[in-house]
Write a protein that holds these residues in place. Structure first.
Motif, PDB file in Angstrom:
ATOM      1  N   UNK A  83       0.829  -1.220   0.000  1.00 33.50           N
ATOM      2  CA  UNK A  83       0.000   0.000   0.000  1.00 33.50           C
ATOM      3  C   UNK A  83       0.859   1.265   0.000  1.00 33.50           C
ATOM      4  N   UNK A  84       2.030   1.195   0.627  1.00 32.79           N
ATOM      5  CA  UNK A  84       2.914   2.375   0.674  1.00 32.79           C
ATOM      6  C   UNK A  84       3.393   2.807  -0.710  1.00 32.79           C
ATOM      7  N   UNK A  85       3.231   1.949  -1.701  1.00 29.80           N
ATOM      8  CA  UNK A  85       3.623   2.293  -3.079  1.00 29.80           C
ATOM      9  C   UNK A  85       2.597   3.194  -3.764  1.00 29.80           C
ATOM     10  N   UNK A  86       1.437   3.387  -3.133  1.00 32.84           N
ATOM     11  CA  UNK A  86       0.397   4.261  -3.697  1.00 32.84           C
ATOM     12  C   UNK A  86       0.808   5.699  -3.394  1.00 32.84           C
ATOM     13  N   UNK A  87       1.067   6.445  -4.449  1.00 30.45           N
ATOM     14  CA  UNK A  87       1.548   7.815  -4.287  1.00 30.45           C
ATOM     15  C   UNK A  87       0.758   8.746  -5.190  1.00 30.45           C
ATOM     16  N   UNK A  88       0.939  10.033  -4.991  1.00 29.03           N
ATOM     17  CA  UNK A  88       0.295  11.008  -5.861  1.00 29.03           C
ATOM     18  C   UNK A  88      -0.668  11.887  -5.096  1.00 29.03           C
ATOM     19  N   UNK A  89      -1.413  12.679  -5.864  1.00 29.24           N
ATOM     20  CA  UNK A  89      -2.331  13.650  -5.266  1.00 29.24           C
ATOM     21  C   UNK A  89      -3.763  13.145  -5.446  1.00 29.24           C
ATOM     22  N   UNK A  90      -4.526  13.209  -4.362  1.00 29.44           N
ATOM     23  CA  UNK A  90      -5.946  12.845  -4.415  1.00 29.44           C
ATOM     24  C   UNK A  90      -6.690  13.786  -3.480  1.00 29.44           C
ATOM     25  N   UNK A  91      -7.808  14.301  -3.935  1.00 28.33           N
ATOM     26  CA  UNK A  91      -8.625  15.215  -3.138  1.00 28.33           C
ATOM     27  C   UNK A  91      -7.807  16.419  -2.647  1.00 28.33           C
ATOM     28  N   UNK A  92      -6.834  16.830  -3.438  1.00 30.09           N
ATOM     29  CA  UNK A  92      -6.037  18.004  -3.092  1.00 30.09           C
ATOM     30  C   UNK A  92      -4.912  17.756  -2.105  1.00 30.09           C
ATOM     31  N   UNK A  93      -4.690  16.490  -1.744  1.00 28.15           N
ATOM     32  CA  UNK A  93      -3.630  16.159  -0.788  1.00 28.15           C
ATOM     33  C   UNK A  93      -2.632  15.199  -1.433  1.00 28.15           C
ATOM     34  N   UNK A  94      -1.341  15.427  -1.193  1.00 25.68           N
ATOM     35  CA  UNK A  94      -0.319  14.484  -1.638  1.00 25.68           C
ATOM     36  C   UNK A  94      -0.294  13.358  -0.607  1.00 25.68           C
ATOM     37  N   UNK A  95      -0.577  12.154  -1.068  1.00 19.93           N
ATOM     38  CA  UNK A  95      -0.706  10.998  -0.167  1.00 19.93           C
ATOM     39  C   UNK A  95       0.533  10.830   0.709  1.00 19.93           C
ATOM     40  N   UNK A  96       1.714  10.991   0.109  1.00 18.88           N
ATOM     41  CA  UNK A  96       2.959  10.786   0.860  1.00 18.88           C
ATOM     42  C   UNK A  96       3.097  11.755   2.034  1.00 18.88           C
ATOM     43  N   UNK A  97       2.420  12.904   1.978  1.00 22.95           N
ATOM     44  CA  UNK A  97       2.542  13.933   3.017  1.00 22.95           C
ATOM     45  C   UNK A  97       1.497  13.803   4.127  1.00 22.95           C
ATOM     46  N   UNK A  98       0.531  12.909   3.969  1.00 18.98           N
ATOM     47  CA  UNK A  98      -0.520  12.760   4.986  1.00 18.98           C
ATOM     48  C   UNK A  98       0.062  11.988   6.167  1.00 18.98           C
ATOM     49  N   UNK A 147      -1.708  11.382   9.234  1.00 18.41           N
ATOM     50  CA  UNK A 147      -2.712  10.622   9.994  1.00 18.41           C
ATOM     51  C   UNK A 147      -2.954   9.290   9.288  1.00 18.41           C
ATOM     52  N   UNK A 148      -2.647   8.163   9.948  1.00 16.40           N
ATOM     53  CA  UNK A 148      -2.756   6.856   9.271  1.00 16.40           C
ATOM     54  C   UNK A 148      -4.131   6.591   8.650  1.00 16.40           C
ATOM     55  N   UNK A 149      -5.209   6.864   9.383  1.00 14.17           N
ATOM     56  CA  UNK A 149      -6.544   6.584   8.856  1.00 14.17           C
ATOM     57  C   UNK A 149      -6.832   7.415   7.600  1.00 14.17           C
ATOM     58  N   UNK A 150      -6.522   8.688   7.636  1.00 17.63           N
ATOM     59  CA  UNK A 150      -6.761   9.550   6.473  1.00 17.63           C
ATOM     60  C   UNK A 150      -5.925   9.067   5.293  1.00 17.63           C
ATOM     61  N   UNK A 151      -4.689   8.677   5.557  1.00 15.96           N
ATOM     62  CA  UNK A 151      -3.812   8.163   4.495  1.00 15.96           C
ATOM     63  C   UNK A 151      -4.428   6.899   3.879  1.00 15.96           C
ATOM     64  N   UNK A 152      -4.934   5.995   4.713  1.00 17.49           N
ATOM     65  CA  UNK A 152      -5.544   4.757   4.214  1.00 17.49           C
ATOM     66  C   UNK A 152      -6.779   5.050   3.366  1.00 17.49           C
ATOM     67  N   UNK A 153      -7.595   5.981   3.812  1.00 13.02           N
ATOM     68  CA  UNK A 153      -8.790   6.356   3.048  1.00 13.02           C
ATOM     69  C   UNK A 153      -8.385   6.942   1.699  1.00 13.02           C
ATOM     70  N   UNK A 154      -7.320   7.733   1.673  1.00 11.97           N
ATOM     71  CA  UNK A 154      -6.843   8.318   0.415  1.00 11.97           C
ATOM     72  C   UNK A 154      -6.202   7.273  -0.486  1.00 11.97           C
ATOM     73  N   UNK A 155      -5.588   6.241   0.102  1.00 17.53           N
ATOM     74  CA  UNK A 155      -5.104   5.112  -0.715  1.00 17.53           C
ATOM     75  C   UNK A 155      -6.279   4.539  -1.504  1.00 17.53           C
ATOM     76  N   UNK A 156      -7.381   4.301  -0.798  1.00 17.79           N
ATOM     77  CA  UNK A 156      -8.567   3.727  -1.436  1.00 17.79           C
ATOM     78  C   UNK A 156      -9.093   4.663  -2.522  1.00 17.79           C
ATOM     79  N   UNK A 157      -9.199   5.954  -2.209  1.00 15.62           N
ATOM     80  CA  UNK A 157      -9.655   6.932  -3.211  1.00 15.62           C
ATOM     81  C   UNK A 157      -8.763   6.916  -4.448  1.00 15.62           C
TER      82      UNK A 157
END
Length: 121
Positions: A76-91, A93-103
């Motif tokens: 899952x850590x290989x999922x990178x990029x911008x989603x919903x205006x946030x860069x996944x690598x910079x999030x 909070x674990x839960x928010x990061x996981x939700x953005x992985x799914x998005x």
């Protein structure tokens, strides 16, 4: 890119998976992808098969509970990029990061990305 705020993180945690799931289905079907492909992507990330997904939807679990029960894919850590205006690598909070992985995975599916690329295999 901004980091998430505590308020944003709480909104993500309190969202019910059942309220968002129909939007995932609509998004991928509108782009010619299938519910089966959607389920494949969700199962890759979370370990939830279709039966478990349906149970979670019926239970109206929050994203917090959804991801507490998930067995996150080791890649899952290989999922990178911008989603919903946030860069996944910079999030942070674990839960928010996981939700953005799914998005991000669902977004890639809707954009026609090849399944083996989406699944980071």
């Amino acid at each position: 890119m901004a980091t998430t705020t505590p308020e944003h993180d709480k909104r993500v945690a309190d969202l019910t998976f059942s309220s968002v799931y129909p939007h995932y289905v609509t998004k991928v079907e509108k782009k010619g992808r299938t519910v089966e492909e959607l389920h494949t992507v969700i199962e890759w990330l979370t370990g939830f098969n279709e039966t478990t997904l349906n149970t979670l939807i019926e239970e109206k679990v929050t994203f917090k509970t959804f991801f507490e029960r998930a067995k996150l894919n080791a890649n899952a850590h290989l999922i990178k990029g911008v989603i919903c205006g946030y860069r996944i690598e910079d999030i942070t909070t674990p839960l928010t990061k996981q939700a953005r992985y799914l998005d991000k995975l669902i977004d890639e599916l809707a954009r026609g990305r090849k399944m083996e690329k989406i699944l980071r295999s």
